[in-house]
Design a protein around this motif. Sequence first.
Motif, PDB file in Angstrom:
ATOM      1  N   TYR A  26     -11.824  16.957   1.372  1.00  0.00           N
ATOM      2  CA  TYR A  26     -10.506  16.397   1.722  1.00  0.00           C
ATOM      3  C   TYR A  26      -9.628  17.547   2.186  1.00  0.00           C
ATOM      4  O   TYR A  26      -9.234  18.351   1.355  1.00  0.00           O
ATOM      5  N   TYR A  27      -9.409  17.797   3.442  1.00  0.00           N
ATOM      6  CA  TYR A  27      -9.747  16.966   4.571  1.00  0.00           C
ATOM      7  C   TYR A  27     -10.447  17.830   5.611  1.00  0.00           C
ATOM      8  O   TYR A  27      -9.963  18.927   5.898  1.00  0.00           O
ATOM      9  N   PRO A  28     -11.564  17.363   6.179  1.00  0.00           N
ATOM     10  CA  PRO A  28     -12.360  18.214   7.072  1.00  0.00           C
ATOM     11  C   PRO A  28     -11.680  18.514   8.411  1.00  0.00           C
ATOM     12  O   PRO A  28     -12.110  19.413   9.129  1.00  0.00           O
TER      13      PRO A  28
ATOM     14  N   PRO B  14       7.285  16.311   2.316  1.00  0.00           N
ATOM     15  CA  PRO B  14       6.314  17.153   1.617  1.00  0.00           C
ATOM     16  C   PRO B  14       5.298  16.249   0.925  1.00  0.00           C
ATOM     17  O   PRO B  14       5.646  15.160   0.464  1.00  0.00           O
ATOM     18  N   VAL B  15       4.050  16.686   0.890  1.00  0.00           N
ATOM     19  CA  VAL B  15       2.998  15.926   0.200  1.00  0.00           C
ATOM     20  C   VAL B  15       2.585  16.730  -1.032  1.00  0.00           C
ATOM     21  O   VAL B  15       2.364  17.933  -0.931  1.00  0.00           O
ATOM     22  N   HIS B  16       2.508  16.070  -2.167  1.00  0.00           N
ATOM     23  CA  HIS B  16       2.048  16.750  -3.388  1.00  0.00           C
ATOM     24  C   HIS B  16       0.519  16.632  -3.421  1.00  0.00           C
ATOM     25  O   HIS B  16      -0.042  15.810  -4.153  1.00  0.00           O
TER      26      HIS B  16
ATOM     27  N   PHE C 248      -1.472   3.124  -4.993  1.00  0.00           N
ATOM     28  CA  PHE C 248      -2.342   2.712  -6.106  1.00  0.00           C
ATOM     29  C   PHE C 248      -3.716   2.313  -5.581  1.00  0.00           C
ATOM     30  O   PHE C 248      -4.397   1.468  -6.156  1.00  0.00           O
ATOM     31  N   TYR C 249      -4.100   2.916  -4.466  1.00  0.00           N
ATOM     32  CA  TYR C 249      -5.431   2.707  -3.900  1.00  0.00           C
ATOM     33  C   TYR C 249      -6.490   3.033  -4.957  1.00  0.00           C
ATOM     34  O   TYR C 249      -6.266   3.853  -5.848  1.00  0.00           O
ATOM     35  N   ALA C 250      -7.659   2.425  -4.801  1.00  0.00           N
ATOM     36  CA  ALA C 250      -8.680   2.409  -5.861  1.00  0.00           C
ATOM     37  C   ALA C 250      -9.201   3.757  -6.345  1.00  0.00           C
ATOM     38  O   ALA C 250      -9.886   3.816  -7.360  1.00  0.00           O
TER      39      ALA C 250
ATOM     40  N   SER D 112      -3.257  16.638   5.055  1.00  0.00           N
ATOM     41  CA  SER D 112      -3.022  15.474   4.207  1.00  0.00           C
ATOM     42  C   SER D 112      -3.867  14.340   4.747  1.00  0.00           C
ATOM     43  O   SER D 112      -4.532  14.478   5.778  1.00  0.00           O
ATOM     44  N   PHE D 113      -3.825  13.196   4.054  1.00  0.00           N
ATOM     45  CA  PHE D 113      -4.419  11.980   4.606  1.00  0.00           C
ATOM     46  C   PHE D 113      -3.565  11.550   5.802  1.00  0.00           C
ATOM     47  O   PHE D 113      -2.349  11.741   5.816  1.00  0.00           O
ATOM     48  N   ILE D 114      -4.211  10.958   6.787  1.00  0.00           N
ATOM     49  CA  ILE D 114      -3.546  10.663   8.066  1.00  0.00           C
ATOM     50  C   ILE D 114      -2.322   9.758   7.918  1.00  0.00           C
ATOM     51  O   ILE D 114      -1.399   9.808   8.734  1.00  0.00           O
TER      52      ILE D 114
ATOM     53  N   SER E 199       0.848  -1.206   0.000  1.00  0.00           N
ATOM     54  CA  SER E 199       0.000   0.000   0.000  1.00  0.00           C
ATOM     55  C   SER E 199       0.873   1.242   0.000  1.00  0.00           C
ATOM     56  O   SER E 199       2.098   1.155   0.198  1.00  0.00           O
ATOM     57  N   GLY E 200       0.226   2.392  -0.171  1.00  0.00           N
ATOM     58  CA  GLY E 200       0.951   3.652  -0.059  1.00  0.00           C
ATOM     59  C   GLY E 200       1.435   3.879   1.365  1.00  0.00           C
ATOM     60  O   GLY E 200       2.527   4.413   1.588  1.00  0.00           O
ATOM     61  N   THR E 201       0.620   3.458   2.317  1.00  0.00           N
ATOM     62  CA  THR E 201       0.984   3.605   3.726  1.00  0.00           C
ATOM     63  C   THR E 201       2.254   2.818   4.049  1.00  0.00           C
ATOM     64  O   THR E 201       3.173   3.341   4.687  1.00  0.00           O
ATOM     65  N   THR E 202       2.321   1.562   3.572  1.00  0.00           N
ATOM     66  CA  THR E 202       3.518   0.769   3.873  1.00  0.00           C
ATOM     67  C   THR E 202       4.715   1.259   3.051  1.00  0.00           C
ATOM     68  O   THR E 202       5.860   1.118   3.490  1.00  0.00           O
TER      69      THR E 202
ATOM     70  N   GLU F 130       9.216  12.235  -0.532  1.00  0.00           N
ATOM     71  CA  GLU F 130       8.058  12.857  -1.176  1.00  0.00           C
ATOM     72  C   GLU F 130       6.847  11.933  -1.040  1.00  0.00           C
ATOM     73  O   GLU F 130       6.892  10.805  -1.525  1.00  0.00           O
ATOM     74  N   ASP F 131       5.777  12.434  -0.426  1.00  0.00           N
ATOM     75  CA  ASP F 131       4.519  11.673  -0.444  1.00  0.00           C
ATOM     76  C   ASP F 131       3.820  12.009  -1.763  1.00  0.00           C
ATOM     77  O   ASP F 131       3.202  13.064  -1.906  1.00  0.00           O
ATOM     78  N   SER F 132       3.976  11.081  -2.713  1.00  0.00           N
ATOM     79  CA  SER F 132       3.458  11.295  -4.068  1.00  0.00           C
ATOM     80  C   SER F 132       2.190  10.484  -4.322  1.00  0.00           C
ATOM     81  O   SER F 132       1.835  10.225  -5.474  1.00  0.00           O
ATOM     82  N   ALA F 133       1.513  10.107  -3.244  1.00  0.00           N
ATOM     83  CA  ALA F 133       0.346   9.218  -3.342  1.00  0.00           C
ATOM     84  C   ALA F 133      -0.763   9.785  -4.223  1.00  0.00           C
ATOM     85  O   ALA F 133      -1.574   9.039  -4.762  1.00  0.00           O
ATOM     86  N   GLN F 134      -0.800  11.123  -4.362  1.00  0.00           N
ATOM     87  CA  GLN F 134      -1.869  11.747  -5.158  1.00  0.00           C
ATOM     88  C   GLN F 134      -1.323  12.373  -6.435  1.00  0.00           C
ATOM     89  O   GLN F 134      -2.011  13.169  -7.062  1.00  0.00           O
ATOM     90  N   ALA F 135      -0.094  12.042  -6.825  1.00  0.00           N
ATOM     91  CA  ALA F 135       0.553  12.857  -7.856  1.00  0.00           C
ATOM     92  C   ALA F 135       1.341  12.066  -8.905  1.00  0.00           C
ATOM     93  O   ALA F 135       2.372  12.534  -9.386  1.00  0.00           O
TER      94      ALA F 135
HETATM   95  C1  LIG Z   1      -3.787   7.551  -0.300  1.00  0.00           C
HETATM   96  C2  LIG Z   1      -2.733   8.283   0.445  1.00  0.00           C
HETATM   97  C3  LIG Z   1      -1.803   7.635   1.263  1.00  0.00           C
HETATM   98  C4  LIG Z   1      -1.923   6.183   1.648  1.00  0.00           C
HETATM   99  O1  LIG Z   1      -1.999   5.306   0.601  1.00  0.00           O
HETATM  100  P1  LIG Z   1      -2.759   3.889   0.813  1.00  0.00           P
HETATM  101  O2  LIG Z   1      -2.430   3.167  -0.447  1.00  0.00           O
HETATM  102  O3  LIG Z   1      -4.208   4.190   0.954  1.00  0.00           O
HETATM  103  O4  LIG Z   1      -2.183   3.245   2.001  1.00  0.00           O
HETATM  104  C5  LIG Z   1      -0.784   8.378   1.826  1.00  0.00           C
HETATM  105  N1  LIG Z   1      -0.681   9.697   1.618  1.00  0.00           N
HETATM  106  C6  LIG Z   1      -1.570  10.374   0.855  1.00  0.00           C
HETATM  107  C7  LIG Z   1      -1.384  11.849   0.646  1.00  0.00           C
HETATM  108  C8  LIG Z   1      -2.628   9.688   0.253  1.00  0.00           C
HETATM  109  O5  LIG Z   1      -3.520  10.366  -0.488  1.00  0.00           O
END
Ligand SMILES: *Cc1c(COP(=O)(O)O)cnc(C)c1O
Length: 356
Positions: free
Chosen positions: A301-303, A124-126, A176-178, A79-81, A53-56, A150-155
Amino acid sequence: MIRIANPMLGEEEKNAVMEVLESGMLVQGPRVEEFEKKFARYIGTEHAIATSSGTTALYLALLALGVGPGDEVITTPFSFIATANAILFCGAKPVFVDIDSKTFNINPDRIEEKITGRTKAIIPVHLYGHPSDMDPIIEIARKHRLKILEDSAQAHGAEYNGQKVGSIGDCAAFSFYATKNMITGEGGMVTTNDEKIAEKIRKLRNHGQSKTYEHETLGYNLRMTDIQAAIGLVQLKKLDALNEIRIKNAEYLTKNLKGIVQTPHVSSHAKHVFHQYTIKTENRDELLKKLNDAGIGARVYYPKPIHKQPLYQKMGYNDFLPVAEEASKKVLSLPIHPALKKEDLNLIVDTIKGIV
Ligand SMILES: *Cc1c(COP(=O)(O)O)cnc(C)c1O
């Protein structure tokens, strides 16, 4: 209902999954290896390491950077937690820096005042698909000998000064969450040019194994399966085209909503890939309700910023981060995904014009 996200899966993904199922080899294997090679080539790094996952991916990246108990890691509260929790998993302390009011990303001007003798890294989160302002972040990191994740989970595919995010810091984490711009259901990836970081993560995701049943360190099972990688390989081929549709959709909304609400800012250094199309407005909650009533799946995103979450309040966080706190009250994300039709976009525009 116009949904906020719409997974773009077709025949090609189905066939790719069937091939894996028919091969009888489901776990991490040749598809994962191919996905890693192609993803690294796409981002422009030497290495990519697939995870569950992105978290791991964030967690393993921090471990590989040497983050541990007693360390502090600077990040954004907006950001997401998972971004901040990955720091907690390492026994380290997240330190929050307020955001820029236009891009919603970490404000580089406020980073240095939070650096202490314990600071080890910056994440930094994108956010929403808009790159963070990396040049000043790199300068600060060099000066204070800090690592950058870089937290590139959304980018996926976003660029900073023409360079893909995920290839700028010491390493980066993708998801690559759904609902992301490219998907495997659950899944993640670390990208890096550092051979040592790559090697550490490969071991950590697989029980600390250097070779079969030779365990050098304490590792985990955080692998990706070949089923996911097979989907990822197809999605990677489609990514640029799908991002272009997001960008076109965003241009259309901005053209029609400018002056009515605060439309998303795109910095001159940025290629924004619009994971979310996020507006800012005073009467956010009213607008949200009316849009939802009209069948438009707008969402917030995010309240609540991370430092205001019950978990962090219980840990004693009492930061005052006014820009993030204001954003959490005023932002609203509108559907922007590539499956939207012209009539969907027009319904979104007309509904907002009718309300505001
Ligand atoms: C989705 C997301 C994550 C976590 O990714 P998962 O695949 O859901 O574990 C981390 N950081 C940000 C900014 C995200 O949007």
